[in-house]
Design a protein around this motif. Structure first.
Motif, short mmCIF file in Angstrom:
data_model
loop_
_atom_site.label_atom_id
_atom_site.label_comp_id
_atom_site.label_asym_id
_atom_site.label_seq_id
_atom_site.Cartn_x
_atom_site.Cartn_y
_atom_site.Cartn_z
N THR A 245 0.85 -1.19 0.00
CA THR A 245 0.00 0.00 0.00
C THR A 245 0.88 1.23 0.00
N GLY A 246 0.39 2.30 -0.61
CA GLY A 246 1.15 3.53 -0.64
C GLY A 246 0.43 4.60 -1.44
N VAL A 247 0.99 5.80 -1.39
CA VAL A 247 0.43 6.95 -2.10
C VAL A 247 1.01 6.99 -3.51
N ASN A 248 0.13 7.02 -4.50
CA ASN A 248 0.53 7.17 -5.90
C ASN A 248 1.62 6.17 -6.28
N ILE A 249 1.36 4.90 -6.07
CA ILE A 249 2.33 3.86 -6.38
C ILE A 249 2.77 3.90 -7.84
N PRO A 250 1.86 4.07 -8.81
CA PRO A 250 2.32 4.09 -10.21
C PRO A 250 3.30 5.21 -10.51
N GLY A 251 3.28 6.28 -9.72
CA GLY A 251 4.19 7.38 -9.97
C GLY A 251 5.54 7.24 -9.31
N THR A 252 5.77 6.17 -8.55
CA THR A 252 7.04 5.99 -7.85
C THR A 252 8.08 5.27 -8.69
N GLY A 253 7.69 4.70 -9.82
CA GLY A 253 8.62 3.94 -10.63
C GLY A 253 8.54 2.45 -10.40
N LEU A 254 7.76 1.99 -9.41
CA LEU A 254 7.63 0.56 -9.18
C LEU A 254 6.99 -0.12 -10.39
#
Length: 437
Positions: A245-254
């Motif tokens: 879980t996290g905030v804006n996962i697609p924007g982190t580069g994962l």
């Protein structure tokens, strides 16, 4: 028999003073330890509000019980229950399906995982933990609270679910220590290979089926340590179901900085050439996880409006105010007001209601209305059209990088310019100079 007919001091549904004191003074257990998680699992949803009383009934109570009632209803007013919203239902179904399916898997080398993304205060952690705790209840009852894979003669704890948070400065070693600390705080003086082996053995020995890693957005793929942490997380998928879980996962580069297509309502991935991590390794993450966006409430279509009003009904049923009337949060323009103040974000809505009930009790107003809530400041009031769960598209002028922006040109130096003869058009008109010559 009504509450007015009860003998003085007796009120069904209201705990005793010692029980209320125990609830108020109870230690706030953190979920990132085995003790804290088990306390959360066993006590979630059990804080029921006291019976409703009118102002007249409240005044009929002895002063001591009146104070007990006020303290207990204040405790329940600020602990609103998790409700089944359309957004929560979508996440619940996927996680439940994944947990039950993976727990029955036998020959698969990798357990598919789930990523739950969203903006802050959208209820990601509360939703994921609630679903995982319900799964653990089912799994423990199925096996009579015994670890079916325990080694004979061993007394390892049976903990089907482990909840941890991503370390602030994440490294493979710090993540291993965080997972091991869930089972008990010790000094782990081991090399990294030994820690990884210890983590794998601990997950197996304790019968862990699901590993929740919160705040995964702390990973940034431009850092080598964070890429190593992601490799370690993928290695754990061979034995447990990972829920990140996290905030804006697609924007982190994962997920190769996936972007949201508003027209299709889906995330899409750019070509591999634009990925910040090298080679085809990124597909090991993006193809092993399903990504869900935990949205906020919207208020445009009739079904969205009804879902928001139903949520307000649930809150209204849980609150205890002496002058509260039916429709306190759902009648008139109150739903539109609450949507405008909070933008449909569940966390902000809860804080506004909780602070409002505290203010209503302190002032003696004992009800919620727009006038009272207008004096409550909750972070920054978010307009409904700006509080969406997805990053806003950059404006046209911000798409250029600073290096590509054109700098204003300096004016040309005209000191040495030849401006020609002065007064070419004299008082006698054009040609006067030639006549003068």
């Amino acid at each position: 028999m009504t509450h007015d007919d009860l003998p003085a001091g007796r009120l069904q549904g209201l705990p005793s003073r010692s029980q209320i004191a125990a609830l108020v003074l109870a230690t706030n257990h953190q979920r990132d330890s085995c003790t804290g998680w088990q306390h959360y699992r066993a006590n979630r949803g059990k804080l029921a509000p006291p019976p409703r009383l009118s102002l007249k009934q409240w005044r009929s109570l002895p002063p001591g019980r009146r104070a007990d009632y006020d303290l207990y209803r204040q405790l329940t007013n600020v602990n609103l229950p998790l409700q089944e919203t359309p957004m929560v239902h979508k996440v619940t179904r996927l996680i439940s399906r994944r947990l039950h399916g993976n727990s029955l898997r036998r020959d698969g080398p990798t357990m598919p995982g789930v990523m739950v993304s969203g903006w802050g205060n959208h209820g990601k952690t509360a939703t994921v933990c609630s679903v995982a705790a319900a799964f653990e209840d089912m799994w423990l009852d199925l096996h009579d609270h015994l670890n079916p894979s325990a080694i004979p003669g061993m007394v390892d704890l049976h903990t089907p679910v482990v909840y941890v948070q991503t370390p602030v400065t994440a490294t493979p070693k710090s993540l291993c220590e965080t997972i091991l600390n869930f089972f008990g705080r010790e000094q782990w003086r081991m090399t990294l290979p030994q820690l990884i082996r210890q983590v794998a053995d601990s997950l197996k020995d304790h019968g862990v089926k699901a590993l929740i890693i919160d705040d995964i957005n702390r990973l940034r793929m431009h850092r080598a340590d964070d890429q190593d942490v992601l490799d370690l997380i993928r290695a754990l998928m061979s034995s447990v179901t990972l829920i990140l879980t996290g905030v804006n996962i697609p924007g982190t580069g994962l997920l190769r900085e996936a972007k949201f297509n508003r027209s299709t309502g889906q995330w899409f991935l750019p070509p591999l050439e634009s990925a910040r991590v090298h080679g085809l390794e990124v597909t090991q993450t993006e193809r092993r996880f399903e990504v869900l966006e935990l949205d906020r409430f919207h208020y445009t279509t009739p079904s969205e409006m009804q879902a928001f009003v139903d949520h307000l009904h649930g809150i209204e049923a849980h609150l205890r105010l002496l002058k509260a009337k039916a429709g306190m949060l759902t009648a008139g323009t109150m739903p539109e007001y609450l949507m405008r103040r909070t933008g449909g974000v569940i966390g902000l809505l809860s804080r506004l209601i909780e602070d409002g009930t505290h203010e209503a009790m302190d002032t003696g107003k004992e009800t919620l209305d727009e006038t009272l809530l207008e004096g409550i400041v909750v972070g920054r009031d978010i307009p409904a059209d700006e509080a969406g769960p997805f990053p806003q598209e950059p404006r046209a002028e911000s798409r250029e990088t600073p290096s590509k922006k054109k700098k204003p040109r300096k004016p040309r130096n005209t000191v040495f310019d030849d401006k020609g003869p002065h007064n070419t058009a004299g008082p006698e008109g054009p040609g006067s100079l030639e006549e003068a010559g």
